[in-house]
Write an enzyme that holds these catalytic residues in place. Structure first.
Site, short mmCIF file in Angstrom:
data_model
loop_
_atom_site.label_atom_id
_atom_site.label_comp_id
_atom_site.label_asym_id
_atom_site.label_seq_id
_atom_site.Cartn_x
_atom_site.Cartn_y
_atom_site.Cartn_z
N LYS A 106 38.62 15.96 17.16
CA LYS A 106 39.22 14.80 17.83
C LYS A 106 39.80 15.23 19.15
O LYS A 106 40.13 16.41 19.32
CB LYS A 106 40.35 14.23 16.96
N GLY A 220 40.92 -4.88 19.07
CA GLY A 220 40.11 -3.96 19.87
C GLY A 220 38.66 -4.05 19.40
O GLY A 220 38.27 -5.04 18.77
N ASN A 221 37.89 -3.02 19.68
CA ASN A 221 36.48 -3.03 19.31
C ASN A 221 36.29 -3.34 17.82
O ASN A 221 35.56 -4.26 17.45
CB ASN A 221 35.88 -1.66 19.68
N1 GLU Z 1 36.36 7.24 16.95
C1 GLU Z 1 35.55 6.90 15.83
C2 GLU Z 1 36.18 7.40 14.53
O1 GLU Z 1 37.35 7.64 14.44
C3 GLU Z 1 34.14 7.38 16.01
C4 GLU Z 1 34.00 8.85 16.17
C5 GLU Z 1 32.64 9.26 16.62
O2 GLU Z 1 31.79 8.41 16.75
O3 GLU Z 1 32.45 10.45 16.84
O4 GLU Z 1 35.51 7.50 13.53
#
Ligand code: GLU
Length: 421
Positions: A106, A220-221
């Protein structure tokens, strides 16, 4: 006692609990309790007045035993390394539960996107990538969008990385716009995956989704697509929705077009004509069949969990339920489906995009959705089967623990087979 809300401590606590139920090897647990690599960067970016400002960014690779790191980048004014570490752990479990060839990671930058213009956001995105370029790559660690980051930002980041490498590297990042080889379907795959899971859960609990009342926290999205898919695909009635400023409730059901207009005109869904205003806290406690937290962490905690009683709690956000709330919800018989199962559609969509980038061959939207459905439906069934298997052994566990046991077990086996312990 005040409840622990440090997200990384929560992530460790959840892992410890799973480890004890499944009798995880001590060395495996030691490896899995901390990230493999934590990168903190301090970098300059040019602002609209021509001067530079210093920003702080993070990129945490939690574990790569099963594949390259994978996980989004958050732009948040209150971002902390602890939050990024927790989210990177959850990415590891998410990718493992979905059984896709990724580890977990992350990233984040401390900044307030609402106070930055387009050029500043581009400058920050490019500068952040320059700062972490040594630590990412299609076979190393693959970022994606998350809270307050967009496909356009992913395009700038991919472009910056490609400049550094002196050739196009489309697969370094996912969630890109279609023009630069994003994938059909990726934009709403988080919500769609979650709703395929809702379909399975409703089938299991014999709930008729056409008659179901739904509340969504977050616009949001994920929250926005959850609204459109739940109403169009399943005929659910969405009675409440909110954004960071608060929400709106109408028991007759809300209209998405009117919500979009209100958001556009007034900056918040609270500008909606009709219904009544509710706070984010009140929204969670409404009498609904399905509650979908789709915003940020720690929304359902020891202080409000006893008043939250939907039939199904679909965790589309990351970390919306604290460990204390988790216990209360289970005791009250709420079917609480955990974040790293429910929102795995996002990263599965990213995985599909990355595969297509590696092959230079692109799928149709139908193929994308069908493959997504197969993976999330299997994950849901795996979780339910593990819960049943433990119940038969006399150990009562909730879906979150069942999901942890599967996910941690797979990462531990990969580490074992590779000779890490
Ligand atoms: N941000 C999204 C999550 O928390 C997608 C992560 C990604 O696609 O790598 O799962």
């Amino acid at each position: 006692m005040v409840e622990e809300l440090d997200p990384f401590k929560i992530a460790q606590q959840q892992l410890d609990e799973a480890a004890s139920i499944m009798n995880l090897d001590k060395q495996a647990l030691a490896l899995l309790r901390e990230p493999m690599q934590t990168v903190i960067v301090n970098f300059p970016a040019k602002m609209r007045d021509g001067k530079t400002r210093t920003f702080r960014g993070f990129r945490v690779l939690y574990n790569n035993a099963r594949g390259p790191g994978k996980g989004g980048i958050r732009y948040h004014p209150e971002e902390t390394i602890e939050t990024v570490k927790a989210l990177s752990a959850w990415m590891t479990w998410k990718c493992s539960l979905a059984n896709i060839q990724y580890g977990g990671s992350k990233g984040g930058v401390i900044c307030d996107t609402k106070k930055l213009n387009e050029t500043e956001l581009e400058n920050i995105s490019r500068a952040y990538i320059r700062a972490i370029s040594k630590f990412i790559g299609p076979e190393v660690d693959v970022p994606a969008p998350d809270v307050y980051t967009t496909p356009q930002m992913m395009a700038w980041m991919m472009d910056e990385f490609s400049r550094i490498k002196e050739h196009n590297v489309f697969g370094v990042i996912t969630g890109k716009p279609l023009e630069v080889w994003g994938s059909e379907g990726r934009n709403d795959s988080t919500a769609l995956g979650g709703l395929y899971i809702l379909r399975e859960a409703a089938k299991m609990k014999k709930i008729d989704l056409k008659k179901a009342k739904v509340a969504i926290q977050g616009f949001g999205n994920a929250g926005h697509f959850a609204f459109s898919i739940a109403s169009e695909m399943f005929g659910c009635k969405i009675v409440a929705i909110s954004d960071s400023q608060g929400g709106v409730y109408d028991e007759k059901g809300l209209d998405l077009k009117k919500l979009d207009e209100a958001k556009e005109k007034t900056g918040s869904v609270q500008g909606y004509k009709g219904g009544k205003k509710v706070s984010n806290e009140e929204l969670l406690e409404l009498n609904v069949d399905i509650l979908i937290p789709a915003a940020i962490e720690n929304q359902i905690h020891g202080g409000n969990a006893a008043r939250i009683k939907p039939k199904i709690l679909l965790e589309l956000a990351n970390g919306p339920v604290t460990p204390e709330a988790d216990k209360i919800l289970s005791a009250n018989g709420v079917l609480d489906l955990p974040d790293f199962l429910v929102n795995s559609g996002g990263v599965i969509g990213s995985y599909f995009e990355w595969i297509q980038n590696q092959q230079g061959y692109y799928w149709t939207r139908e193929e994308f959705d069908k493959k997504l459905d197969v993976i999330v439906t299997k994950s849901f069934k795996d979780v339910m089967a593990t819960q049943k298997e433990y119940a038969e052994k006399g150990k009562k566990i909730n879906p979150r623990m069942a999901a942890y046991i599967i996910a941690v077990g797979r990462v531990a086996s990969a580490m074992k087979t590779r000779g890490w312990y």
